[in-house]
Design a protein around this motif. Structure first.
Motif, PDB file in Angstrom:
ATOM      1  N   LYS A  69       0.169  -0.281 -13.439  1.00 37.51           N
ATOM      2  CA  LYS A  69      -1.097   0.143 -14.055  1.00 37.51           C
ATOM      3  C   LYS A  69      -1.182  -0.331 -15.505  1.00 37.51           C
ATOM      4  N   ARG A  70      -0.081  -0.225 -16.233  1.00 42.39           N
ATOM      5  CA  ARG A  70      -0.087  -0.706 -17.621  1.00 42.39           C
ATOM      6  C   ARG A  70      -0.351  -2.197 -17.688  1.00 42.39           C
ATOM      7  N   ARG A  71       0.063  -2.903 -16.672  1.00 39.93           N
ATOM      8  CA  ARG A  71      -0.153  -4.344 -16.586  1.00 39.93           C
ATOM      9  C   ARG A  71      -1.599  -4.677 -16.208  1.00 39.93           C
ATOM     10  N   GLY A  72      -2.337  -3.660 -15.778  1.00 42.40           N
ATOM     11  CA  GLY A  72      -3.705  -3.898 -15.336  1.00 42.40           C
ATOM     12  C   GLY A  72      -3.823  -4.291 -13.882  1.00 42.40           C
ATOM     13  N   VAL A  73      -2.748  -4.070 -13.104  1.00 41.40           N
ATOM     14  CA  VAL A  73      -2.770  -4.397 -11.683  1.00 41.40           C
ATOM     15  C   VAL A  73      -3.411  -3.239 -10.917  1.00 41.40           C
ATOM     16  N   PRO A  74      -4.484  -3.472 -10.168  1.00 38.68           N
ATOM     17  CA  PRO A  74      -5.063  -2.388  -9.375  1.00 38.68           C
ATOM     18  C   PRO A  74      -4.053  -1.869  -8.356  1.00 38.68           C
ATOM     19  N   CYS A  75      -3.961  -0.542  -8.244  1.00 39.44           N
ATOM     20  CA  CYS A  75      -3.016   0.095  -7.327  1.00 39.44           C
ATOM     21  C   CYS A  75      -3.762   1.076  -6.433  1.00 39.44           C
ATOM     22  N   HIS A  76      -3.484   0.996  -5.141  1.00 35.68           N
ATOM     23  CA  HIS A  76      -4.193   1.799  -4.156  1.00 35.68           C
ATOM     24  C   HIS A  76      -3.194   2.502  -3.239  1.00 35.68           C
ATOM     25  N   ILE A  77      -3.691   3.487  -2.506  1.00 31.33           N
ATOM     26  CA  ILE A  77      -2.902   4.191  -1.502  1.00 31.33           C
ATOM     27  C   ILE A  77      -3.479   3.906  -0.130  1.00 31.33           C
ATOM     28  N   LEU A  78      -2.599   3.649   0.835  1.00 32.97           N
ATOM     29  CA  LEU A  78      -2.965   3.598   2.253  1.00 32.97           C
ATOM     30  C   LEU A  78      -1.929   4.438   2.981  1.00 32.97           C
ATOM     31  N   SER A  79      -2.334   5.617   3.450  1.00 33.82           N
ATOM     32  CA  SER A  79      -1.361   6.562   4.002  1.00 33.82           C
ATOM     33  C   SER A  79      -1.900   7.266   5.233  1.00 33.82           C
ATOM     34  N   ASN A  80      -1.007   7.487   6.182  1.00 34.02           N
ATOM     35  CA  ASN A  80      -1.317   8.353   7.311  1.00 34.02           C
ATOM     36  C   ASN A  80      -1.096   9.792   6.863  1.00 34.02           C
ATOM     37  N   ILE A  81      -2.176  10.430   6.470  1.00 31.02           N
ATOM     38  CA  ILE A  81      -2.107  11.794   5.953  1.00 31.02           C
ATOM     39  C   ILE A  81      -3.493  12.424   6.078  1.00 31.02           C
ATOM     40  N   GLY A  82      -3.527  13.715   6.332  1.00 34.33           N
ATOM     41  CA  GLY A  82      -4.797  14.410   6.432  1.00 34.33           C
ATOM     42  C   GLY A  82      -5.414  14.653   5.057  1.00 34.33           C
ATOM     43  N   GLU A  83      -6.718  14.883   5.045  1.00 36.01           N
ATOM     44  CA  GLU A  83      -7.385  15.140   3.764  1.00 36.01           C
ATOM     45  C   GLU A  83      -6.862  16.418   3.115  1.00 36.01           C
ATOM     46  N   ARG A  90      11.261  -7.059  -5.610  1.00 33.16           N
ATOM     47  CA  ARG A  90      10.187  -7.824  -4.960  1.00 33.16           C
ATOM     48  C   ARG A  90       8.961  -7.942  -5.861  1.00 33.16           C
ATOM     49  N   LEU A  91       8.641  -6.895  -6.609  1.00 34.13           N
ATOM     50  CA  LEU A  91       7.510  -6.959  -7.534  1.00 34.13           C
ATOM     51  C   LEU A  91       7.748  -8.016  -8.606  1.00 34.13           C
ATOM     52  N   VAL A  92       8.999  -8.160  -9.022  1.00 37.74           N
ATOM     53  CA  VAL A  92       9.333  -9.210  -9.992  1.00 37.74           C
ATOM     54  C   VAL A  92       9.179 -10.585  -9.342  1.00 37.74           C
ATOM     55  N   GLU A  93       9.666 -10.729  -8.111  1.00 38.13           N
ATOM     56  CA  GLU A  93       9.554 -12.002  -7.403  1.00 38.13           C
ATOM     57  C   GLU A  93       8.101 -12.427  -7.252  1.00 38.13           C
ATOM     58  N   GLU A  94       7.225 -11.467  -7.024  1.00 32.29           N
ATOM     59  CA  GLU A  94       5.805 -11.762  -6.827  1.00 32.29           C
ATOM     60  C   GLU A  94       5.072 -11.991  -8.151  1.00 32.29           C
ATOM     61  N   GLY A  95       5.762 -11.797  -9.276  1.00 26.50           N
ATOM     62  CA  GLY A  95       5.123 -11.993 -10.570  1.00 26.50           C
ATOM     63  C   GLY A  95       4.228 -10.850 -10.993  1.00 26.50           C
ATOM     64  N   LEU A  96       4.365  -9.714 -10.316  1.00 26.26           N
ATOM     65  CA  LEU A  96       3.527  -8.562 -10.648  1.00 26.26           C
ATOM     66  C   LEU A  96       4.098  -7.768 -11.815  1.00 26.26           C
ATOM     67  N   LEU A  97       5.421  -7.800 -11.973  1.00 27.90           N
ATOM     68  CA  LEU A  97       6.092  -7.149 -13.099  1.00 27.90           C
ATOM     69  C   LEU A  97       7.227  -8.058 -13.579  1.00 27.90           C
ATOM     70  N   THR A  98       7.685  -7.815 -14.772  1.00 27.42           N
ATOM     71  CA  THR A  98       8.835  -8.552 -15.305  1.00 27.42           C
ATOM     72  C   THR A  98      10.104  -7.728 -15.099  1.00 27.42           C
ATOM     73  N   ALA A  99      11.252  -8.384 -15.245  1.00 21.86           N
ATOM     74  CA  ALA A  99      12.527  -7.675 -15.123  1.00 21.86           C
ATOM     75  C   ALA A  99      12.622  -6.550 -16.141  1.00 21.86           C
ATOM     76  N   GLU A 100      12.088  -6.769 -17.326  1.00 21.87           N
ATOM     77  CA  GLU A 100      12.112  -5.738 -18.356  1.00 21.87           C
ATOM     78  C   GLU A 100      11.255  -4.556 -17.958  1.00 21.87           C
ATOM     79  N   GLU A 101      10.139  -4.817 -17.314  1.00 24.51           N
ATOM     80  CA  GLU A 101       9.223  -3.733 -16.940  1.00 24.51           C
ATOM     81  C   GLU A 101       9.752  -2.861 -15.808  1.00 24.51           C
TER      82      GLU A 101
END
Length: 206
Positions: free
Chosen positions: A98-112, A193-204
């Protein structure tokens, strides 16, 4: 195309979901085994996840199984304890995105109703950009339709989405549609994996 948004499952990704562990602590392992052998509590929960009313489903199941009724009612009355504790490092990764500005969403099997309990206990769940709940949508993972709905709602192509979930069948469906995926086994593996995808850095992710 590199991923432009990250989609998280909830159970065993952001919050631990181990009902057997809860019942072992409450009624003992032997009685828990007897309960779970006599009553398919996970199938009961699937009904809630697909949109049936939480209390009504639990009450129906309790009344049909009077020898286990008190324990079954814990599934409703103490659900916040079943869905615990939070997986702290996963939440830290979410907030780093979120601090990076990457949109984050939830997809879950769960009741309301169960999601509302979770959000009350874990307010970070309300910080996500979009929340896709099986109980609200009346469709569930691994059905391809729910993944198609997310793509359409976010107006993003499959290859723009990165998805992490603890169940292989859900990951397989997302991957078959072209989503980048990570079967969740630990926050550390997800961080890498997030680092591999370039979504975050190792420091983050440290």
């Amino acid at each position: 195309m590199s991923p432009q948004a990250v989609v998280f499952d909830i159970g065993n990704v952001l919050i631990e979901w181990q009902p057997e562990r809860f019942f072992d602590a409450e009624i003992g392992e032997a009685d828990r085994r007897a309960l779970f052998e006599a009553v398919d509590l996970h199938a009961m929960n699937d009904r809630v996840d697909r949109g049936e009313r939480f209390r009504a489903v639990i009450e129906e199941t309790a009344e049909a199984n009077p020898d286990f009724a008190a324990a079954i009612r814990m599934w409703h009355d103490r659900w916040a304890e079943l869905a615990s504790p939070v997986i702290d490092r996963s939440v830290r990764l979410f907030r780093a995105l979120k601090r990076r500005g990457v949109p984050c969403h939830i997809l879950s099997n769960i009741g309301e109703e169960t999601f509302a309990i979770a959000a009350k206990n874990y307010p970070f769940l309300e910080e996500f950009d979009e929340v896709f709940l099986s109980g609200a949508l009346r469709m569930a993972k691994p059905d391809g339709a729910i993944f198609a709905h997310v793509e359409s709602a976010l107006a993003l192509p499959p290859e723009a989405l990165f998805f992490t979930d603890d169940r292989a069948e859900n990951i397989d469906m997302a991957a078959s549609r072209g989503w980048a995926t990570q079967l969740f086994t630990s926050p550390s593996a997800l961080a890498g994996r997030l680092v591999e995808e370039g979504l975050l850095t190792a420091e983050e992710v440290a």
